[in-house]
Scaffold this active site. Structure first.
Site, short mmCIF file in Angstrom:
data_model
loop_
_atom_site.label_atom_id
_atom_site.label_comp_id
_atom_site.label_asym_id
_atom_site.label_seq_id
_atom_site.Cartn_x
_atom_site.Cartn_y
_atom_site.Cartn_z
N THR A 19 0.82 -1.21 0.00
CA THR A 19 0.00 0.00 0.00
C THR A 19 0.85 1.25 0.00
O THR A 19 0.45 2.29 -0.53
CB THR A 19 -0.93 -0.03 1.24
N SER A 65 1.19 -7.42 -0.86
CA SER A 65 1.84 -8.45 -0.04
C SER A 65 0.90 -9.58 0.36
O SER A 65 1.35 -10.60 0.87
CB SER A 65 2.53 -7.85 1.18
N THR A 98 1.51 -4.34 4.33
CA THR A 98 1.32 -4.68 5.74
C THR A 98 0.80 -6.11 5.94
O THR A 98 1.00 -6.69 7.00
CB THR A 98 0.31 -3.72 6.40
N ASP A 99 0.12 -6.67 4.91
CA ASP A 99 -0.62 -7.91 5.14
C ASP A 99 0.26 -9.09 5.57
O ASP A 99 -0.13 -9.87 6.44
CB ASP A 99 -1.40 -8.30 3.87
N1 ASP Z 1 -2.79 -5.42 0.73
C1 ASP Z 1 -1.76 -4.47 1.08
C2 ASP Z 1 -0.45 -5.21 1.09
O1 ASP Z 1 -0.21 -5.95 2.02
C3 ASP Z 1 -2.04 -3.89 2.41
C4 ASP Z 1 -1.04 -2.90 2.90
O2 ASP Z 1 0.07 -2.78 2.43
O3 ASP Z 1 -1.39 -2.17 3.87
O4 ASP Z 1 0.34 -5.07 0.18
#
Ligand code: ASP
Length: 321
Positions: A19, A65, A98-99
């Site tokens: 993200t 991610s 973050t995932d």
């Molecule tokens: N779906 C995103 C990822 O993990 C979520 C994020 O980065 O906050 O790439």
């Protein structure tokens, strides 16, 4: 790409997507964006990085991610090792979604061991196009941590806190302060680019323990890494999925057990059958906080202090070594 060219320390920033590199067509949109759209050089452009720090960057991957995979981990480990062995590089920063950030952080910490140079993962919960993106501050903070002389090992920076790879976990779906280190707590805080250490990080394995794991990860094609799955113990669990996985050739099973590592008896019986067939079984807990404390009754082995997704990585590496 070079930014803030001066003298004292040189960092390399590796981009993997997430993200933090996400874009939406609407500035007020914090959820309907596409992750992994901007290159890492764009993320660094114009940022007020710590004085005296020079930065170069490399795009290692560009993905959401949630789709992180073993081939990308293999390439990332190889690039991290490459840059860590460069005497002119003081530390690394990795931009990541973050995932699955906690899984990548744990994977790197288990395979690098306690490296003297810091490897700092950072992320964001808001895309780069948000009204108030959190990525730029997190990236500036990650650079501050990676250039701090006291920093070492694999660390995670988000929302003004520094976490250790072994303890950190994503605990919120939406808020920018999405990570917690549970009972262990963060190891440092950031105040206006200054790192205030709460302790030095003792949670990483030694270099010598990690080296064979890294060697195995680099030697074996990533698609051949041992298949380890995570299953929940839950109301009504009968273990039929265990039998199905064993029939398909699973090598290891991590049980996200209830409470202090307890299992539904139907699931437990299926796991006895799996173990008899040669499948490695370990326990973790569904609970967000607290370790699994081993009782006198014993039971399936526990991966101390690891949540289910990190226990999966630990068991996979154990099977590989
Ligand atoms: N779906 C995103 C990822 O993990 C979520 C994020 O980065 O906050 O790439």
């Amino acid at each position: 790409m070079q930014a803030n060219i001066t003298t004292s320390s040189h960092l390399v920033v590796l981009g993997t997507g997430g993200t933090i590199a996400g874009e939406s067509g609407r500035p007020g949109d914090n959820i309907g964006y596409r992750a992994a759209q901007r290159g890492v050089a764009d993320l660094l452009a114009g940022l007020p990085l710590t004085q005296g720090v020079t930065v170069s960057c490399e795009q290692v991957a560009q993905l959401d991610s949630k789709d992180m995979d073993h081939p990308t981990w293999q390439v990332l480990l190889q690039r991290v090792q490459h840059w860590l062995s460069d005497a002119s590089v003081q530390g690394l920063v990795i931009t990541h979604g973050t995932d699955t950030l906690e899984e990548t952080a744990y994977f790197l910490s288990a395979t690098l061991g306690h490296c003297a140079k810091p490897v700092v993962l950072t992320c964001s919960m808001r895309p780069a196009t948000a009204l108030a993106p959190d990525g730029p501050q997190n990236l500036v903070d990650a650079v501050a941590v990676a250039s701090d002389p006291q920093a070492s090992g694999v660390l995670v920076v988000c929302a003004g806190l520094v976490h250790e790879a072994r303890a950190v976990q994503k605990v919120h779906t939406y808020q920018p302060d999405a990570f917690s280190s549970g009972d262990v707590g963060p190891c440092a805080r950031l105040y206006e680019g200054q790192v205030a250490w709460l302790r030095t990080n003792p949670l990483t394995p030694s270099r010598t323990a990690a080296e064979p794991l890294a060697a195995a990860c680099l030697a074996l094609p990533a698609l051949d890494w041992p298949w380890v799955s995570v299953l929940y113990s839950h109301a009504g669990a009968q273990g039929r999925e265990v039998d199905a996985l064993v029939a398909q050739g699973v090598r290891g099973l991590v049980i996200a057990a209830t409470g202090n590592g307890t299992l539904n008896q139907g699931l437990d019986q299926a796991l006895q059958r799996a173990a008899a067939a040669g499948v490695a079984v370990v326990r973790s807990s569904r609970c967000a906080f607290g370790p699994v404390l081993v009782t006198e009754a014993g039971g399936w082995p526990v991966m101390p202090g690891l949540n289910p997704v990190k226990a999966r990585v630990a068991l996979m590496l154990q099977l590989m070594a």
